[in-house]
Write a protein that holds these residues in place. Sequence first.
Motif, PDB file in Angstrom:
ATOM      1  N   ALA A  63       2.577 -27.078  37.455  1.00 58.39           N
ATOM      2  CA  ALA A  63       1.772 -28.299  37.318  1.00 58.39           C
ATOM      3  C   ALA A  63       0.789 -28.211  36.152  1.00 58.39           C
ATOM      4  N   MET A  64       0.500 -26.982  35.705  1.00 53.83           N
ATOM      5  CA  MET A  64      -0.419 -26.779  34.584  1.00 53.83           C
ATOM      6  C   MET A  64       0.331 -26.422  33.307  1.00 53.83           C
ATOM      7  N   GLY A  65       1.635 -26.643  33.294  1.00 60.20           N
ATOM      8  CA  GLY A  65       2.410 -26.379  32.091  1.00 60.20           C
ATOM      9  C   GLY A  65       3.278 -25.142  32.152  1.00 60.20           C
ATOM     10  N   GLY A  66       3.151 -24.362  33.229  1.00 58.99           N
ATOM     11  CA  GLY A  66       3.988 -23.175  33.377  1.00 58.99           C
ATOM     12  C   GLY A  66       3.565 -22.035  32.475  1.00 58.99           C
ATOM     13  N   ASP A  67       4.408 -21.022  32.417  1.00 56.75           N
ATOM     14  CA  ASP A  67       4.113 -19.822  31.635  1.00 56.75           C
ATOM     15  C   ASP A  67       4.209 -20.110  30.139  1.00 56.75           C
ATOM     16  N   MET A  68       3.343 -19.427  29.368  1.00 54.98           N
ATOM     17  CA  MET A  68       3.324 -19.589  27.917  1.00 54.98           C
ATOM     18  C   MET A  68       3.171 -18.228  27.268  1.00 54.98           C
ATOM     19  N   GLU A  77      -3.120 -23.873  17.574  1.00 59.27           N
ATOM     20  CA  GLU A  77      -2.657 -25.229  17.893  1.00 59.27           C
ATOM     21  C   GLU A  77      -3.056 -25.626  19.311  1.00 59.27           C
ATOM     22  N   LEU A  78      -2.891 -24.697  20.268  1.00 61.71           N
ATOM     23  CA  LEU A  78      -3.251 -24.983  21.656  1.00 61.71           C
ATOM     24  C   LEU A  78      -4.743 -25.290  21.784  1.00 61.71           C
ATOM     25  N   LEU A  79      -5.581 -24.466  21.162  1.00 64.04           N
ATOM     26  CA  LEU A  79      -7.032 -24.706  21.228  1.00 64.04           C
ATOM     27  C   LEU A  79      -7.407 -26.030  20.563  1.00 64.04           C
ATOM     28  N   THR A  80      -6.849 -26.284  19.392  1.00 68.06           N
ATOM     29  CA  THR A  80      -7.167 -27.517  18.657  1.00 68.06           C
ATOM     30  C   THR A  80      -6.797 -28.744  19.477  1.00 68.06           C
ATOM     31  N   GLN A  81      -5.599 -28.762  20.021  1.00 71.22           N
ATOM     32  CA  GLN A  81      -5.155 -29.898  20.831  1.00 71.22           C
ATOM     33  C   GLN A  81      -5.906 -29.973  22.150  1.00 71.22           C
ATOM     34  N   GLY A  82      -6.109 -28.814  22.775  1.00 74.13           N
ATOM     35  CA  GLY A  82      -6.750 -28.781  24.087  1.00 74.13           C
ATOM     36  C   GLY A  82      -8.193 -29.223  24.064  1.00 74.13           C
ATOM     37  N   TRP A  83      -8.929 -28.873  23.022  1.00 73.59           N
ATOM     38  CA  TRP A  83     -10.347 -29.239  22.954  1.00 73.59           C
ATOM     39  C   TRP A  83     -10.575 -30.618  22.352  1.00 73.59           C
ATOM     40  N   ASP A  84      -9.519 -31.245  21.828  1.00 74.80           N
ATOM     41  CA  ASP A  84      -9.664 -32.529  21.153  1.00 74.80           C
ATOM     42  C   ASP A  84     -10.272 -33.603  22.049  1.00 74.80           C
ATOM     43  N   GLY A  85      -9.822 -33.714  23.286  1.00 71.83           N
ATOM     44  CA  GLY A  85     -10.327 -34.760  24.174  1.00 71.83           C
ATOM     45  C   GLY A  85     -11.373 -34.298  25.168  1.00 71.83           C
ATOM     46  N   GLY A 139     -13.360  -1.841  11.431  1.00 72.07           N
ATOM     47  CA  GLY A 139     -14.708  -1.764  11.981  1.00 72.07           C
ATOM     48  C   GLY A 139     -15.084  -2.903  12.909  1.00 72.07           C
ATOM     49  N   LYS A 140     -14.125  -3.783  13.231  1.00 77.57           N
ATOM     50  CA  LYS A 140     -14.401  -4.929  14.101  1.00 77.57           C
ATOM     51  C   LYS A 140     -13.556  -4.865  15.365  1.00 77.57           C
ATOM     52  N   VAL A 141     -14.147  -5.319  16.461  1.00 80.07           N
ATOM     53  CA  VAL A 141     -13.446  -5.364  17.752  1.00 80.07           C
ATOM     54  C   VAL A 141     -12.561  -6.600  17.753  1.00 80.07           C
ATOM     55  N   LYS A 142     -11.254  -6.398  17.964  1.00 84.54           N
ATOM     56  CA  LYS A 142     -10.297  -7.511  17.929  1.00 84.54           C
ATOM     57  C   LYS A 142      -9.349  -7.424  19.120  1.00 84.54           C
ATOM     58  N   PHE A 143      -8.948  -8.596  19.612  1.00 88.22           N
ATOM     59  CA  PHE A 143      -7.904  -8.672  20.635  1.00 88.22           C
ATOM     60  C   PHE A 143      -6.556  -8.450  19.968  1.00 88.22           C
ATOM     61  N   SER A 144      -5.722  -7.591  20.562  1.00 86.65           N
ATOM     62  CA  SER A 144      -4.347  -7.446  20.093  1.00 86.65           C
ATOM     63  C   SER A 144      -3.359  -8.001  21.128  1.00 86.65           C
ATOM     64  N   ARG A 145      -3.814  -8.106  22.371  1.00 81.11           N
ATOM     65  CA  ARG A 145      -2.977  -8.691  23.424  1.00 81.11           C
ATOM     66  C   ARG A 145      -3.871  -9.223  24.529  1.00 81.11           C
ATOM     67  N   ILE A 146      -3.477 -10.372  25.064  1.00 78.48           N
ATOM     68  CA  ILE A 146      -4.169 -10.950  26.223  1.00 78.48           C
ATOM     69  C   ILE A 146      -3.098 -11.414  27.197  1.00 78.48           C
ATOM     70  N   ASP A 147      -3.204 -10.937  28.438  1.00 78.90           N
ATOM     71  CA  ASP A 147      -2.329 -11.374  29.515  1.00 78.90           C
ATOM     72  C   ASP A 147      -3.212 -12.036  30.560  1.00 78.90           C
ATOM     73  N   GLY A 148      -2.945 -13.302  30.850  1.00 76.70           N
ATOM     74  CA  GLY A 148      -3.759 -14.022  31.818  1.00 76.70           C
ATOM     75  C   GLY A 148      -2.913 -14.638  32.915  1.00 76.70           C
ATOM     76  N   ILE A 149      -3.479 -14.652  34.105  1.00 74.74           N
ATOM     77  CA  ILE A 149      -2.841 -15.309  35.250  1.00 74.74           C
ATOM     78  C   ILE A 149      -3.828 -16.350  35.764  1.00 74.74           C
ATOM     79  N   ILE A 150      -3.473 -17.614  35.602  1.00 75.95           N
ATOM     80  CA  ILE A 150      -4.346 -18.695  36.061  1.00 75.95           C
ATOM     81  C   ILE A 150      -4.274 -18.745  37.579  1.00 75.95           C
ATOM     82  N   GLN A 151      -5.445 -18.755  38.188  1.00 75.69           N
ATOM     83  CA  GLN A 151      -5.536 -18.767  39.644  1.00 75.69           C
ATOM     84  C   GLN A 151      -5.439 -20.201  40.161  1.00 75.69           C
ATOM     85  N   PRO A 152      -4.613 -20.424  41.164  1.00 79.59           N
ATOM     86  CA  PRO A 152      -4.472 -21.797  41.717  1.00 79.59           C
ATOM     87  C   PRO A 152      -5.742 -22.247  42.426  1.00 79.59           C
TER      88      PRO A 152
END
Length: 152
Positions: A63-68, A77-85, A139-152
């Motif tokens: 219902a929230m778009g499934g796995d991505m 692109e996701l952030l730009t579109q998602g925050w637009d409205g 010298g900077k802290v950066k994300f190389s991978r993010i795994d998230g599970i949206i809680q219902p």
Amino acid sequence: MKTLLLCMLLLGAPLAQAADRLTEENIGAMYAQLIAAAQDKNVEGVLEHMSDEVRIRIQAPSAMGGDMEMDKRQYRELLTQGWDGVDDYRLEVEIQQIDITADGQSASVRDLTRETLRIQGSEVEASTLETATLQLLDGKVKFSRIDGIIQP
């Protein structure tokens, strides 16, 4: 278990100098900068904390778009579109565990992320359990991978 609740007002100042190893302090400071950028809906400010090769995988109910699974360009692109409205956006991150490798060049972070957004007068809330892999790059802290599970 260490719990660290970060919000926009906490640790908002940028890191003063390049780090030679990851620490709980510079990881916490990076998260605070990320949160501040997200609450400002600053897409490039969020992405500056991602490596160029970052991979983001989100498991969500259908219902929230499934796995991505996304790379940095797709996440932009996701952030730009998602925050637009979105009229108002709030983000809280509760860091539950930080495991830094012995050489201090990478770390695993488990957290609970809570997002609240207001769209056309309606408030929507979501919680995501995340496991992130961080690296020290130039010298900077950066994300190389993010795994998230949206809680219902």
